[in-house]
Design an enzyme around this catalytic site. Sequence first.
Site, mmCIF file in Angstrom:
data_model
loop_
_atom_site.group_PDB
_atom_site.id
_atom_site.type_symbol
_atom_site.label_atom_id
_atom_site.label_comp_id
_atom_site.label_asym_id
_atom_site.label_seq_id
_atom_site.Cartn_x
_atom_site.Cartn_y
_atom_site.Cartn_z
ATOM 1 N N GLU A 1 0.629 -1.031 0.256
ATOM 2 C CA GLU A 1 -0.134 -0.005 0.159
ATOM 3 C C GLU A 1 0.610 1.441 0.094
ATOM 4 O O GLU A 1 0.666 2.658 -0.187
ATOM 5 C CB GLU A 1 -0.197 0.277 1.666
ATOM 6 C CG GLU A 1 -2.016 -1.395 0.548
ATOM 7 C CD GLU A 1 -1.663 -2.200 1.440
ATOM 8 O OE1 GLU A 1 -2.589 -3.738 1.127
ATOM 9 O OE2 GLU A 1 -0.669 -2.435 1.998
ATOM 10 N N HIS B 1 -12.276 -5.603 6.740
ATOM 11 C CA HIS B 1 -13.547 -5.350 5.780
ATOM 12 C C HIS B 1 -14.100 -4.990 5.954
ATOM 13 O O HIS B 1 -15.231 -4.778 5.217
ATOM 14 C CB HIS B 1 -13.483 -6.913 5.501
ATOM 15 C CG HIS B 1 -12.327 -8.058 4.796
ATOM 16 N ND1 HIS B 1 -11.733 -8.574 5.443
ATOM 17 C CD2 HIS B 1 -12.388 -7.963 3.546
ATOM 18 C CE1 HIS B 1 -10.776 -9.514 5.426
ATOM 19 N NE2 HIS B 1 -11.738 -9.535 3.617
#
Length: 682
Positions: free
Chosen positions: A412, A483
């Site tokens: 990331e 999530h």
Amino acid sequence: MLKKTEQTYSLKKTDKATLKQWYTLMTVGRLIDLRAPNYLKQAIGWSYHAPYAGHDAIQLAIGQVFTLNEDHLFPYYRDMLTALSAGCTAEELILNGISKATDLASGGRHMSNHFAKPEWNIHNVSSCTGNHTLHAVGVARAMKKYNHKGVAISSQGESSVSEGYCYEAINGASREKLPVVFVFQDNGYGISVPKEVQCANEFVADNFTGLKNLRIIHCDGKDVFDSMNAMKAARQHALENSEPVIVHAECVRMGSHSNSDKHELYRDEKERAEAIAKDPYAAFRKLLIKEKIFTDKELTEIDDESKKTVLEAHSAAMKAPNPDPASIYDFVLPPAHTCEKFPEGTHEHNGEPVKFIDALNGTLKEEFRANPDTFIWGQDMANKDKGGIFNVSKGMQQEFGEERVFNAPIAEDYIMGTANGFSRFDKKIRVVVEGAEFADYFWPAMEQFVESTHDYWRSNGAFAPNVLVRLASGGYIGGGLYHSQNVEASLAPLPGVRIVTPSFADDAAGLIRTAMRSEGMTLFLEPKALYNAKQAMTPIPEDFEVPFGKCRVRREGSDITILTYGNTTHHCLEAAERIANEEGKSVEVVDLRSLSPLDEEGIIKSVSKTNRCLVVHEDKVFAGFGGELVALINEKCFESLDAPVKRVGSEFTPVGFNRILEKAILPNTDKVVAALKEILAY
């Protein structure tokens, strides 16, 4: 891996004029390096100074090899001589050191000893050690894409290579075969920590020997000619082969790490004396006299002229203006796109309703067609028929090609950092990234995200990363840990980024279009539970735009205001309908859409009309974004309130994977109705 380089430079091969230039640069640099601590003692400035003495040769070489109008240079905080050798003047170095308004690097906003010259592509980098390696890789990617002749040069200390983003940068550059030169200036210490604590290898560059498409050059960073040969070979190799090169330069640190460090606490007298005995500047001076290139008198004349140069630079810098305190609000955010056709971000279009996900996909494609300098990358972005983890970018690579739409490694920081660097190449470039597959996974990129939020302010308006960060956010899908979380409350305090989160397809299209047409960085939070939700479908007019900082009243009302955004907007609309049927009360539902900037005027207007307010959001109540909304209302609408302001949000996060647990944690229509009834009872 090649350790030897062609001996282009030597005492016999280098003309006297060039040797004089090098010696002059080394002398001026050393004079400023020695002078810097005195500014602090006299309370003039230079509160941070990392002396470069002992790194003289490699820094001279970096600057000499840097080619104006071709290369991009990313110096680190010890690179004073690098900056001088690359073209900064003595006055410009001192202006930076004493934080004057005319400092080219930042206008006095950044720490001293962070040298830059933006118009020459000598970049302003942060004090977060080594993070600019990713920016250099991003620029190199743009150079390759636009067939630009030049290389990116990233300079740093050997200990900063322990940072994970440095590995991401070098791994990514080798995979993509990018023209980057990574210079490791190895002085044996990371502040007070010896390098054997940093690395098992004697030379940190050897950690990368297994990477393909990477050349490693070792040199003596204390020797001018060895350093010049290494840097010339590195630039030539990167340029001709479009491959990264590491130059590992052995240096010595003659003094403390900085003026806030005392090396006497961890280096004994013998070690300190040995370091001073290896002084590259003194060695170069002796060599020039010994080999009868210059006489002692000639070099003394250069010394005297250099002292005069530094004194004149000092006098000029002292007369320069200090930064205006009122200027702290300048260059927080670059200009946003002006939405002329839809100034309020509303419409009366009656067409076929569009899904939220299709609104995003369609608008991305429209903007890519309109601007050929738009790019998108991230994880799972483009693999055959797959376009992103939720297929938001479906079909984009097929239409726009692999150079504009491509996958990134599962890294990331690399995704975010190279976007910052790529956008540095040209202001016309726009970069869209899926910063992580889920918002919850964005935390590894936070260092680069934070870095990007203050680039515009820190550089005094010289550079803004034109980057749109897309993140699939929130719960209601049974996603579970990593999530289903919301990140807006953690990121909203950062001043240099816009944060938006739409609730309906039309706002999704309008906000992403405005973000892609604006300068600067936008965080676009996409409530993933709404991608295919029927209740989020709306008609969308052609070329619809939504301005930043404009809320939208989704339901008019007179008895109480609900402030909400994202997934919970739909629960609030359902609750408002139930309250109308069960209580006969009129609820106004205000969809914030834009969290930063926030439409304070629109919020105050609604609450002042109804005199009651409920704040509803998906994120946790404690330290959630709603706390800021409540504070705003209490500050601006307190006298008109008929009841306390309440909040409805998650009990805590992360959200449970089990649907029963998720339902218990997240806000829902019943919880909103109960809160509305409680406030209306006052």
